[in-house]
Design an enzyme around this catalytic site. Structure first.
Site, short mmCIF file in Angstrom:
data_model
loop_
_atom_site.label_atom_id
_atom_site.label_comp_id
_atom_site.label_asym_id
_atom_site.label_seq_id
_atom_site.Cartn_x
_atom_site.Cartn_y
_atom_site.Cartn_z
N ASP A 26 37.43 15.20 -4.51
CA ASP A 26 36.37 14.28 -4.08
C ASP A 26 35.17 14.44 -5.00
OD1 ASP A 26 34.47 12.81 -2.75
OD2 ASP A 26 34.29 14.17 -1.04
N ASN A 28 32.38 12.53 -5.04
CA ASN A 28 31.07 12.08 -4.53
C ASN A 28 30.73 12.63 -3.15
OD1 ASN A 28 32.87 10.63 -3.01
ND2 ASN A 28 32.11 8.60 -3.60
N ASP A 30 31.98 12.45 -0.19
CA ASP A 30 32.08 11.67 1.04
C ASP A 30 33.27 12.09 1.89
OD1 ASP A 30 34.21 10.68 -0.39
OD2 ASP A 30 33.65 8.56 -0.22
N ASP A 34 39.04 10.61 -4.77
CA ASP A 34 38.83 9.32 -5.41
C ASP A 34 39.33 9.32 -6.85
OD1 ASP A 34 36.65 10.69 -6.78
OD2 ASP A 34 35.52 10.40 -4.93
N ASP A 210 57.93 1.62 -3.91
CA ASP A 210 58.00 2.06 -2.52
C ASP A 210 58.98 1.22 -1.70
OD1 ASP A 210 56.70 3.57 -0.18
OD2 ASP A 210 56.41 1.47 0.41
N GLU A 267 62.13 4.40 -4.83
CA GLU A 267 62.40 5.10 -3.58
C GLU A 267 63.55 4.37 -2.90
OE1 GLU A 267 59.94 6.61 0.34
OE2 GLU A 267 59.68 4.54 -0.33
N HIS A 340 54.58 13.13 -0.70
CA HIS A 340 53.60 12.87 0.35
C HIS A 340 54.22 12.58 1.70
CE1 HIS A 340 54.97 8.99 -0.94
NE2 HIS A 340 54.39 8.41 0.08
N ASP A 341 55.53 12.39 1.75
CA ASP A 341 56.22 12.12 3.02
C ASP A 341 57.00 13.31 3.54
OD1 ASP A 341 55.37 9.49 3.35
OD2 ASP A 341 57.03 8.67 2.17
#
Length: 579
Positions: A26, A28, A30, A34, A210, A267, A340-341
């Protein structure tokens, strides 16, 4: 040597690294990672040896499924930055010899995409045919299909019942905010191809594609046998790898990817091996695919977390061998253990015995397979799973659904939470652990809060502690990458044949990579106990009179026990050795 393997492609030499933008860095403060955060860490990736990054979706999205619900394919979601930030990332990566591929999500859009909004607003518009709308029957949805995230795969459209009271529905294989596109409509396909080419013109190297084997549905729209307490059915028999999908994929490749010599990683879960030639052959739709056959061995029933089990080493071995031999026969693959899954591989394969030693073992096993390897962020430092104490602590929509499914099947709340902790996609989506500070260096402001709760293991597992430690998991990955990419053994590890070595010892996974006069043996002991391996047994499998162990190239221990006839492996020892 197969001439197909001698036809070297640029993407075969790459080492991929998957970035989940929300959780990488990150810039910034928040609480959300990003694009500028990725750019800021490019030197780290170059130090590791990465040559290509796959960036998960950064397009405009309501973030119902963390960016896999796209409302505008041509713009960047503000939480990640701007189009200019993306262009800067591509340019800065190129300066460091790193290519960028983006996530291509074209099975569905967000329900906030202008096409879908118009389809709802005006049933007579052309956009109604951009999606799949069907009438229900007898007060029920068109079919009894279950969405992959739970509930019906059909969402009712208010105010559109016919004279018999049958409601109108739209299909969503994923969340109700992800309506499926109608690929049978040539106009939809044309719009998508235009978008794909737009981004290829921007200088990206290609795409991870995907859920692409879901774009064709069985046009009969029939019910399936009920398989759960919810009265619904797992839909893949009629929505995955359907006959005729080849026409769509061939057209997609011709109109986009092949014009740019783009790298594409598809995928394609549950794709039958006999169809691989169409997908990754000489004139295949994609340059490579992710094969989930060995990463999903822990689930035994239709995607239900409550069907989790420990994975026998021999099953893992056999699945890897079959996958490798199939890909070698037809084309190219993309070996991986994490994304990520999926939960972290350390916990999946070793449970409570997860440690630095077997993190290096897993690295050896997948990284030296034939194909373009993909490392998931944090895997290179041995990041592990978390333990959450309540379902309210989870972000992932699939995890929340799986918790309710388990309860519906009669499991207790404690049992349901156990299943979700073990298999939740949130496990791999926690912030990257750059240092041992409160926020793990994911964001600089200690008073800011991350969008998702950290794993909490940053005190013992972080980049800062490992990057200059020659014995760390990070250094192990760096050494492996350098060995594959540079020097004497590079061609063997990239282009060499894969030869399985199925030994009688069910705790051992061994294979050979062979290229011209080079042979390298990767052998790993998945037991915590010492294992003795007869070299003659390996020789028999290879059809040779004898083998002699040569130079040790990679070893997750300081030593190796061997003589002219035997190899004595310590518990969880793994090595790559010249033979």
């Amino acid at each position: 040597m197969d001439t197909k393997k001698l036809d070297k492609k640029w993407w075969q030499k790459e080492v991929g690294y998957q970035i989940y933008p929300r959780s990488f860095y990150d810039s910034n403060n928040d609480g959300i990672g990003d694009l500028n955060g990725i750019t800021a860490k490019l030197d780290y990736l170059k130090e590791l040896g990465i040559t290509l990054i796959w960036v998960c979706p950064i397009f405009k999205s309501p973030m119902d499924d963390n960016g896999y619900d796209i409302s505008d394919y041509y713009d960047v979601n503000p939480e990640f930055g701007t189009k200019e930030d993306l262009e800067k990332l591509i340019a800065e990566a190129e300066k460091r010899g790193i290519k960028v591929i983006l996530d291509l999500v074209i099975n569905h859009t967000s329900d906030e995409h202008e096409w879908f909004l118009e389809a709802l607003k005006n049933p007579e518009s052309k956009y109604r045919n951009y999606y799949i709308f069907k009438r229900g029957k007898n007060g029920l949805p068109p079919t009894n299909w279950r969405s992959h995230f739970g509930g019906s795969a059909w969402e009712k459209v208010e105010g559109e019942a016919d004279e018999n009271g049958n409601e109108m529905y739209y299909l969503h294989l994923f969340t109700k905010k992800q309506p499926d596109l109608n690929w049978e409509n040539p106009e939809v396909r044309k719009e998508l191809y235009k978008m794909v080419n737009y981004w290829l013109e921007k200088g990206i190297a290609g795409f991870r594609v995907d859920a692409i084997n879901s774009i064709k549905k069985d046009a009969r729209y029939l019910d399936l046998p009920v398989d759960g307490a919810d009265g619904r059915a797992y839909n893949v028999e009629y929505t995955l790898n359907q006959p005729g999908i080849e026409e769509f994929l061939s057209e997609l490749a011709k109109e986009t990817f092949k014009k740019y010599n783009a790298m594409t990683v598809a995928e394609t879960p549950m794709l039958e091996y006999e169809r691989y030639n169409d997908f990754i052959g000489d004139d295949g739709f994609f340059t490579m695919i992710f094969d989930f056959s060995y990463t999903d061995l822990d689930m035994t029933k239709g995607g239900f977390y409550y069907s989790l089990r420990d994975i026998p080493t021999i099953e893992l071995r056999d699945a890897i061998f079959e996958s490798q031999l199939t890909q070698q026969k037809y084309g190219w693959g993309a070996p991986f253990f994490e994304n990520h899954d999926l939960p972290r591989s350390l916990n999946k394969f070793f449970g409570e015995k997860a440690n630095e030693t077997n993190a290096k073992l897993l690295a050896n096993v997948f990284f030296f397979l034939r194909g373009t390897p993909f490392i998931y962020q944090g895997q290179e430092i041995g990041m592990d799973n978390f333990v959450r104490n309540d379902i309210s602590e989870f972000d992932d929509i699939a995890s929340k659904d799986q918790y309710q499914r388990a309860l519906g099947e009669g499991f207790s709340s404690e049992e349901a939470l156990y299943f979700v902790n073990k298999r939740s996609r949130d496990n791999s989506r926690t912030p990257m652990q750059w240092d041992n500070s409160k926020n793990a260096g994911f964001l600089k402001d200690e008073n800011s809060k991350s969008w998702i709760k950290l794993t909490g293991s940053q005190a013992t597992t972080n980049v800062a502690d490992q990057i200059n430690d020659k014995d760390s998991i990070f250094s192990h990955y760096k050494k492996m990458i350098d060995l594959r990419q540079n020097g004497k053994y590079s061609d063997c590890l990239i282009y060499g044949d894969f030869i399985p070595v199925p030994l009688e010892n069910e705790k051992i996974i061994a294979y050979v990579r062979k290229y011209e006069n080079q042979k390298l043996l990767c052998i790993s002991n998945f037991s915590e106990l010492k294992q003795e391996v007869e070299l003659n047994d390996i020789a028999k499998v290879l059809g040779e009179k004898e083998i002699i162990l040569g130079k040790i190239l990679i070893n997750n221990f300081d030593k190796i026990g061997k003589d002219e006839k035997k190899l004595n492996l310590e518990g969880f020892q793994s090595l790559l050795v010249e033979i």
